[in-house]
Write a protein that holds these residues in place. Structure first.
Motif, short mmCIF file in Angstrom:
data_model
loop_
_atom_site.label_atom_id
_atom_site.label_comp_id
_atom_site.label_asym_id
_atom_site.label_seq_id
_atom_site.Cartn_x
_atom_site.Cartn_y
_atom_site.Cartn_z
N VAL C 66 0.87 -1.17 0.00
CA VAL C 66 0.00 0.00 0.00
C VAL C 66 0.91 1.23 0.00
O VAL C 66 1.92 1.26 0.70
CB VAL C 66 -0.94 0.02 1.22
CG1 VAL C 66 -1.64 1.37 1.34
CG2 VAL C 66 -1.98 -1.09 1.09
N MET C 67 0.55 2.21 -0.81
CA MET C 67 1.39 3.40 -0.95
C MET C 67 0.48 4.63 -0.84
O MET C 67 -0.61 4.67 -1.43
CB MET C 67 2.03 3.36 -2.34
CG MET C 67 3.16 4.31 -2.57
SD MET C 67 3.91 3.93 -4.19
CE MET C 67 5.22 5.16 -4.21
N ALA C 68 0.93 5.60 -0.06
CA ALA C 68 0.14 6.83 0.10
C ALA C 68 1.10 8.00 0.23
O ALA C 68 2.23 7.84 0.70
CB ALA C 68 -0.75 6.75 1.32
N THR C 69 0.64 9.17 -0.19
CA THR C 69 1.51 10.35 -0.12
C THR C 69 0.71 11.57 0.30
O THR C 69 -0.49 11.65 0.04
CB THR C 69 2.18 10.60 -1.49
OG1 THR C 69 3.23 11.54 -1.34
CG2 THR C 69 1.21 11.12 -2.53
N ASP C 70 1.35 12.50 0.97
CA ASP C 70 0.72 13.76 1.34
C ASP C 70 1.75 14.86 1.37
O ASP C 70 2.87 14.65 1.84
CB ASP C 70 0.07 13.67 2.74
CG ASP C 70 -1.37 13.21 2.68
OD1 ASP C 70 -2.08 13.61 1.74
OD2 ASP C 70 -1.79 12.45 3.56
N ASP C 95 -2.79 7.26 6.27
CA ASP C 95 -3.40 6.91 4.99
C ASP C 95 -3.09 5.47 4.59
O ASP C 95 -3.88 4.81 3.92
CB ASP C 95 -2.93 7.87 3.89
CG ASP C 95 -3.70 9.19 3.93
OD1 ASP C 95 -4.71 9.26 4.65
OD2 ASP C 95 -3.28 10.14 3.25
N VAL C 98 -5.20 3.19 7.31
CA VAL C 98 -6.65 3.05 7.10
C VAL C 98 -6.98 2.08 5.97
O VAL C 98 -8.12 1.66 5.82
CB VAL C 98 -7.38 4.40 6.84
CG1 VAL C 98 -7.27 5.31 8.06
CG2 VAL C 98 -6.85 5.08 5.58
N MET C 99 -5.98 1.69 5.19
CA MET C 99 -6.21 0.63 4.19
C MET C 99 -6.06 -0.74 4.84
O MET C 99 -6.21 -1.76 4.17
CB MET C 99 -5.20 0.77 3.04
CG MET C 99 -5.24 2.10 2.31
SD MET C 99 -6.87 2.52 1.68
CE MET C 99 -7.11 1.14 0.55
N THR C 160 5.82 10.12 1.86
CA THR C 160 5.18 8.98 1.20
C THR C 160 5.42 7.77 2.09
O THR C 160 6.55 7.56 2.55
CB THR C 160 5.79 8.75 -0.18
OG1 THR C 160 5.67 9.95 -0.95
CG2 THR C 160 5.08 7.61 -0.91
N ALA C 161 4.37 7.02 2.35
CA ALA C 161 4.53 5.82 3.16
C ALA C 161 4.22 4.60 2.32
O ALA C 161 3.38 4.63 1.42
CB ALA C 161 3.60 5.86 4.36
N VAL C 162 4.95 3.53 2.61
CA VAL C 162 4.68 2.23 1.99
C VAL C 162 4.34 1.28 3.12
O VAL C 162 4.96 1.31 4.19
CB VAL C 162 5.91 1.75 1.20
CG1 VAL C 162 5.83 0.27 0.91
CG2 VAL C 162 6.02 2.53 -0.10
N ARG C 233 -11.29 5.38 7.64
CA ARG C 233 -10.72 6.56 6.99
C ARG C 233 -10.43 7.62 8.05
O ARG C 233 -11.11 7.69 9.07
CB ARG C 233 -11.67 7.12 5.92
CG ARG C 233 -10.95 8.12 5.01
CD ARG C 233 -11.63 8.34 3.69
NE ARG C 233 -11.48 7.21 2.77
CZ ARG C 233 -11.99 7.20 1.54
NH1 ARG C 233 -12.71 8.22 1.10
NH2 ARG C 233 -11.82 6.15 0.76
N ASP C 234 -9.38 8.40 7.79
CA ASP C 234 -9.07 9.51 8.70
C ASP C 234 -9.68 10.79 8.14
O ASP C 234 -9.35 11.20 7.03
CB ASP C 234 -7.56 9.63 8.92
CG ASP C 234 -6.76 9.80 7.64
OD1 ASP C 234 -7.24 9.37 6.56
OD2 ASP C 234 -5.67 10.37 7.69
#
Ligand code: SF4
Ligand code: SF4
Ligand SMILES: [Mg+2]
Ligand SMILES: [Mg+2]
Ligand SMILES: [Mg+2]
Ligand SMILES: [Mg+2]
Ligand SMILES: [Mg+2]
Ligand SMILES: [Mg+2]
Ligand SMILES: [Mg+2]
Ligand SMILES: [Mg+2]
Ligand SMILES: [Mg+2]
Ligand SMILES: [Mg+2]
Lengths: 81, 386, 351, 351, 386, 81
Positions: C66-70, C95, C98-99, C160-162, C233-234
């Motif tokens: 899972v990958m998310a970025t902010d 992020d 929450v997945m 970015t988090a993985v 979800r946040d």
């Protein structure tokens, strides 16, 4: 229109300024438009200015008037309406 | 929050609802106009409509300063701030999104490089001018009688300290003239297409002007007026008081908001306002066209702080979007759903008319809070409130 | 980063020094900045590889990524309850969490404005490092750019988090079903109001502190207790209202909330009254929206309340059938209304 | 992103519209921006999940992850040979690729300045999408923030790439060994000079175009032909000089270069003369430094030259024993000197 | 690049190296000062030292405008730009990093909010002033005779178009006075601690002033002077010509750079400079202290464009860092490695003295290009050039 | 000091301006400080100004002088030095 909220004066500051409290939030406002407001009084605050003092007795009366409906209901229940 | 929460109590609301239902005559309809957007907002925000009998209908009035501000006034401010990089134009958050000409608004003028800033208070605008002596700080002032005294105060202060780089575009308007215009409108007076059984009178405007000015309407036009606070219980109580007046054939000014409104109002504020401002012969209101003696301008003695004089600003009237029914809605003749572009072309995201801007505008209030009512609900597994 | 052999002998002036354009030019000044502020704070073996990219153990067999970025652009940079540093760690970890995934690694890129005090940069990076250590999610790679004064705002941080998503787990905003129950993990609006209280133009005093926090611990506990959770979800920008509308739209359902049940701190409520705002639209940075089948609602609520970050969790509404995907609310007053998407920006109003 | 049911009916005004603060507030305006510009351009199944994080297939068994991030802040945003959009794709892909990994996914976060024209944003995002498609590395998740005018510079883009590193492969700046040969994949300084030519204060006319390109194809060919490659790196900020110094320091070796062998375009050379700059310090965005055992140098050079991006590859020097980790150069003139790290910023000089 | 590449040819260099080796008398040492940083840079950048016999030693002179700019002048500019937000201070890239008082430099003043901008040309500074009539644009001008005429030109242009918001801080200095100071220094004249067998004369300075001004030195001090271009072959040829003069006992002015330098120089530029500037009685040079008649100031007639008059700027002399040996190095008395903090506390990253700033400064040139020579090389698998 | 470079005038522009070419790079400079420079001439350019014209014949002579060393070498080889 004219978002305004009753807040309590907690401190009088230099000039016409005062600090008011609303639910624990404090904000500096101006008392330049009202005379005689003192610490402890509630004032109606709009765009950073107190517009008028809030009269606690009148507030209590109004709340009591709301409850009139309850009184009337009892009257209805008693078959007197 | 004391003096707030008590006036939002759901249990009391239920009792008041029962009382209203009982007191309303099922054999007739009641149509009341809440003049103020503050009341409109309370009705929508708290779902007051759900607590009223079907034969009591609320008509939203023109009492939202953002909604009645004509396009030409915003255009004037936009022209100023875009043509003069030295100008900082400040105004209340409400004004930033009001649609003007050429798909602009003050917010979009800001995105085009205009130095537009939001202030919380007129005093902040004054402070900004002191802080930036090298800039011209122009305060775009809007509002009814409630918001006018603070503007008067900062103009006096600017004069007192000789602050030459501060000035005001005055758009302050007057409540009684607007009520009069509605009462004089053919729909109300002659055609009867807008049945109007009474008014809920302004809350905070009345803290300044007092309850006396409404006596004229009650007497001259035989319409009951109840001045009410902006909390939902205040509104319900006012409706109940209006129903009683109608039922009893009275047309009086009553005051539900006695905790903050007296007969005389705030005399100190009134004196200040008349020292700094004078009546304009006429002023354009969105939806109501030119309304005589309905707005204030800055007196000659303070002309140095009048941005209209200082920068030679000229007002040019601009017609509303053709499809927009704001005018009719503000006069109570139509409702938001009567507008063909409501909720499609015109949304709070892209307002076509000013009633879609402020959450006190009739269109925005209905869009944000009420439009689910326009669509038949298919099914709902969990029970809604009765 | 590799231990860069110092061609510089004088340490950075962390008291009065400031960022200048040389710190972003790729040469020695940048190497020193990275060495003495970033590498020192984030210290971990991956970062220490010192190459253009970090080489990292892959997830367990069967797991997905899972990958998310902010991007984080908060102003002011320091606020009650946190700062842009810890915020940038929490925001992105959440992020991924929450997945339903375990957050594994963070990448961080900094855009610094010329003139920014090194002392403040160090405070921010140290806070970020502390948040990363506490969350056990290391910052494994990074980048630093400098922009001219007037072309930035102190510091922007993109993270970015993985993460690794266990086989068979599927959480998505598209999973809500009519009849499901909606929970929140605590009070709403704290972060946004803590920030607004600091804005010069609005300034008010309060004890409101940002709720910024990493939620993966809370989520792990929740999912262990209630594997049937459908949506997490946040509710960040746009607040609870916007998050619920997003989920309603993604899932093609409606929702009905109970206003009285929604937890809001008194001071947040009061500040909203002062400014003419609605707490349902105010941002949160350490809160969770949970949608579960009705039968699992009590267990989920109990699991949330068992965790320090979920003490004030509450059941706030239900998912309904509604092809219009409207979110409605039963007001505390007894009426009903819609709760729509945030429109534009939340601006304080006078009317 | 999920297909967001439109609460807006009017499409974005892509001709004259501009970014305003509402586009970053998390509500409907942002949803529309994402929908009509970002989601449309990047269209892929991962992004279409519409959740806070993208769920992605993990690397093959035995493979490790590689993660790299870069913030992109170039000015001007559009320049001969590219723009910030494609640059932000290439720059991060290359950092993963030089580790020997297959780039798999990109995350992108945007910081937009209030007032930025939507038409330019669309051009940038479209260019980014084209670069991502061409590279076959999808943008799977993203974020957008808006900052007030005067607190940004049009657009900043931070990208993070994740890649898969085959078992047994190890490329690192720490791997160079005395006796190794140093190659570059083509001419140096093109990107940096293309940018400088656009600066108002320096403006000159030339045909210099940025070399911005994704290098993973070239690298795949090279590694297939020469598995013994020890170090790969893209000499970006700080140029070849700084990159070689980094590697020398990481590996604890020295280097000796042959000035005559270093490929530099005539116009780049001339522009450097005009401004008093050294092409060895000028940035590249599509070039590769390769360090290979001497016996594999010819094969590596041949492999590079076989690829369109390596036609002008050259052998430029050797790795030496030097505890001081100095990079030296034999000048074309016949002398010898050091090539040090970039110091500060490259500033045009008059003396 | 025509007229550039030919003068950097390695094959020719090898031949010249052989010729120099042959012509140099192995029985003696030769010490020549290259006055100009341009020559210093060429020697370091191209590794000319490797091509010279061991008995030919080059001494770096003070001919780098950045290196001789005293701290007090930069302080003056920093004070101005930090105290007046309306000022845009522009200067050549070279000046931005020169260390001033309080660990500041113009670059660091910029990071502290000063509006400091780099220009490529004096004309760009003038253009900036036209573009920003609301700002004060101050051009911080440095340079020897080469860079002075463009400054003179923009001052005249500003006067011609009446550009009131443009002014110049003039730091222009004169080459001959600096050479004289060195020749008059006790180390050269009396103590003999600096053996000086001749000068390589300036290339581009001489395009303006011509070769004539050097005749005095050759005659009065019996030192040969060879004016040479800044390409490495020019430098080698000049060294060869100096060796010949020494060998032959001559002390003449010879011109290696005839392709650009005449005896008279650029008369048009000279006339312009004397129209706009006049001699300062004295001016501080870093390392050389006050040097009489060694710099220019703006004439009275152009006082409106003289920032020192306009803003009442006062120069305050500030001593160099105690450890810094710049002064001795600029006079040829010491070499960079004689400085205790060279390469440790003082690096191009954190220059303590101005010689570490410009790549023409003796310390920076040695640090960037030559410091590997100070350390014994352990081993080197690949062959270096012979 | 005084970074300057020979460039060829390729176009004369309004006033004293001209466009010069250096290795394919073109830049606008000022000819205000030199008289009589024409298209095709090489000028020494410093901070955007031509300082002097470059004399091609003198340049050729200087290059020839460099090669003298070669001649001398031959002489040496011939044992005549
Ligand atoms: S929906 Fe829009 S266009 Fe229609 S009346 Fe309301 S504000 Fe005007
Ligand atoms: S090394 Fe630095 S401190 Fe020492 S003489 Fe050179 S410039 Fe001055
Ligand atoms: Mg995100
Ligand atoms: Mg987030
Ligand atoms: Mg989120
Ligand atoms: Mg990087
Ligand atoms: Mg800023
Ligand atoms: Mg990177
Ligand atoms: Mg990169
Ligand atoms: Mg790289
Ligand atoms: Mg996001
Ligand atoms: Mg900008």
């Amino acid at each position: 229109m004219c978002l305004a909220i009753p807040a309590r004066i907690v401190e009088k500051l230099d000039g016409d300024a005062a600090r008011v409290d609303l639910g624990g939030v404090r904000k500096e406002i101006s008392l330049a438009l009202v005379d005689g407001a003192e610490v402890g009084d509630y004032v109606i605050v709009h765009v950073g200015y107190a517009l008028s003092r809030l009269d606690p007795e009148e507030a209590a009366k109004t709340l009591a008037l709301f409850e009139e409906s309850g009184l009337d209901l009892q009257a209805i229940a008693a078959g007197s309406a | 929050m004391k003096y707030v929460d008590e006036f939002r109590d759901g249990d009391v609301a239920a009792k008041l609802a029962t009382a209203i239902a009982r007191e309303a005559d099922t054999g007739r309809d009641y149509a009341f106009m809440e003049f103020c957007g503050g009341h409109t907002h309370a009705i929508s925000r708290y779902g007051v409509t759900d607590l009223l009998p079907v034969n009591v209908r609320m008509i939203h009035g023109p009492g939202c300063p953002v909604c009645v501000l004509p396009i030409g006034r915003i255009d004037m401010a936009i022209r100023l701030v875009l043509s003069r990089p030295d100008v900082i134009l400040c105004t209340y958050g409400d004004c930033l999104r009001v649609p003007a000409s050429e798909q602009l608004s003050l917010l979009k003028a800001k995105a085009r490089g205009g130095d537009v800033r939001m202030v919380y208070s007129a005093a902040d605008a004054l402070a900004l001018a002191s802080k930036h002596p090298e800039r011209e700080v122009v305060f775009f002032a809007i509002g009814f009688e409630t918001t006018t005294p603070p503007t008067a105060l900062v103009i006096k202060q600017a004069q007192a300290i000789g602050l030459a780089n501060f000035s005001v575009i005055c758009n302050h308007v007057l409540t009684p003239s607007a009520i009069m215009t509605i009462l004089e409108s053919p729909e109300v007076r002659d055609l009867g297409t807008v049945p109007l059984d009474g008014f809920i009178g302004p809350a905070h405007v009345s803290t300044i002007i007092g309850s006396r000015p409404y006596a004229f309407f009650a007497e001259e036009y035989r319409k009951p007026v109840v001045i009410a606070g902006f909390e939902p219980l205040d509104v319900m109580q006012a409706i109940r008081m209006l129903i009683r007046q109608v039922n009893e054939g009275r047309a009086e000014v009553e005051n539900e908001f006695t905790r903050a409104v007296s007969e005389d109002g705030n005399l100190k504020a009134q004196a200040l306002v008349s020292e700094v401002f004078e009546l304009r012969r006429s002023f354009e209101w969105r939806g109501l066209h030119e309304v005589p003696y309905s707005a204030l301008r800055i007196r000659r003695a303070f002309a140095d702080w009048d941005a209209e004089c200082k920068f030679g600003l000229a007002f040019k009237s601009v017609p509303d979007n053709k499809a927009c029914e704001c005018g009719a809605i503000l006069r109570g003749v139509k409702t938001p759903t009567d507008c063909k572009i409501f909720g499609t072309v015109c949304t709070p995201e892209n307002p076509m008319g000013s009633c879609m801007v402020s959450s006190e505008g009739a269109c925005a209030a209905h869009y944000n809070y009420g439009r689910f009512r326009d669509i038949p609900v298919v099914a709902e597994p969990s029970a809604a409130v009765s | 980063m590799a231990e860069i052999k110092k061609g510089y002998v004088r340490p950075l002036d962390l008291k009065t020094g400031r960022i200048d354009m040389g710190h972003g030019a790729g040469g020695k000044a940048m190497a020193q900045l990275i060495d003495e502020i970033f590498a020192r704070a984030f210290a971990n073996d991956y970062l220490a590889q010192g190459d253009d990219g970090a080489v990292l153990p892959a997830p367990e067999p069967g797991e997905r990524l899972v990958m998310a970025t902010d991007a984080h652009v908060v102003s002011p940079l320091f606020f009650p309850g946190g700062d842009i540093g810890c915020l940038s760690v929490h925001g992105t970890i959440n992020d991924v969490a929450v997945m339903g995934a375990r957050p594994l690694y963070l990448a961080a890129s900094f855009i610094l404005e010329e003139g920014f005090p090194l002392a403040e940069l160090k405070r921010i990076v140290d806070s970020m490092a502390a948040a990363s250590r506490e969350a056990r999610v290391p910052v494994v790679t990074g980048d630093t750019k400098v922009v001219e004064q007037g072309k930035g705002d102190g510091v922007f941080i993109s993270t970015t988090a993985v993460g690794a998503l266990p086989a068979g787990r599927s959480l998505s905003g598209a999973n809500a079903q009519p009849g499901d129950v909606i929970l929140v993990s605590g009070t709403l609006g704290d972060h946004g109001m803590a920030i607004m209280a600091q804005r010069e133009s609005l300034a008010f005093d309060s004890e409101i502190a940002s709720d910024t926090a990493a939620l993966h611990g809370l989520i792990a506990d929740l999912l262990a207790a209630v594997p049937s959770v459908r949506v997490l979800r946040d509710p960040t920008r746009g607040g609870l209202a916007t998050t619920l509308n997003e989920i309603a739209t993604q899932s093609g359902v409606g929702m009905t909330l109970d206003e009285k049940a929604i937890p809001v701190r008194e001071q947040v409520d009061a500040a909203c009254e002062l400014l003419g705002l609605d707490p349902l639209y105010v941002a949160n940075e350490g809160k969770l929206v949970v949608i579960v089948p009705a039968e699992a609602a009590d267990a989920a609520l109990a699991a949330l309340r068992d965790h320090p970050l979920g003490r004030e969790a509450a059941r706030i509404g239900e998912v309904t059938i509604d092809p219009n995907c409207f979110v409605q609310i039963r007001t505390g007053f007894g009426g009903k209304r819609m709760v729509d998407w945030l429109s534009g920006e939340q601006l304080p109003r006078i009317c």
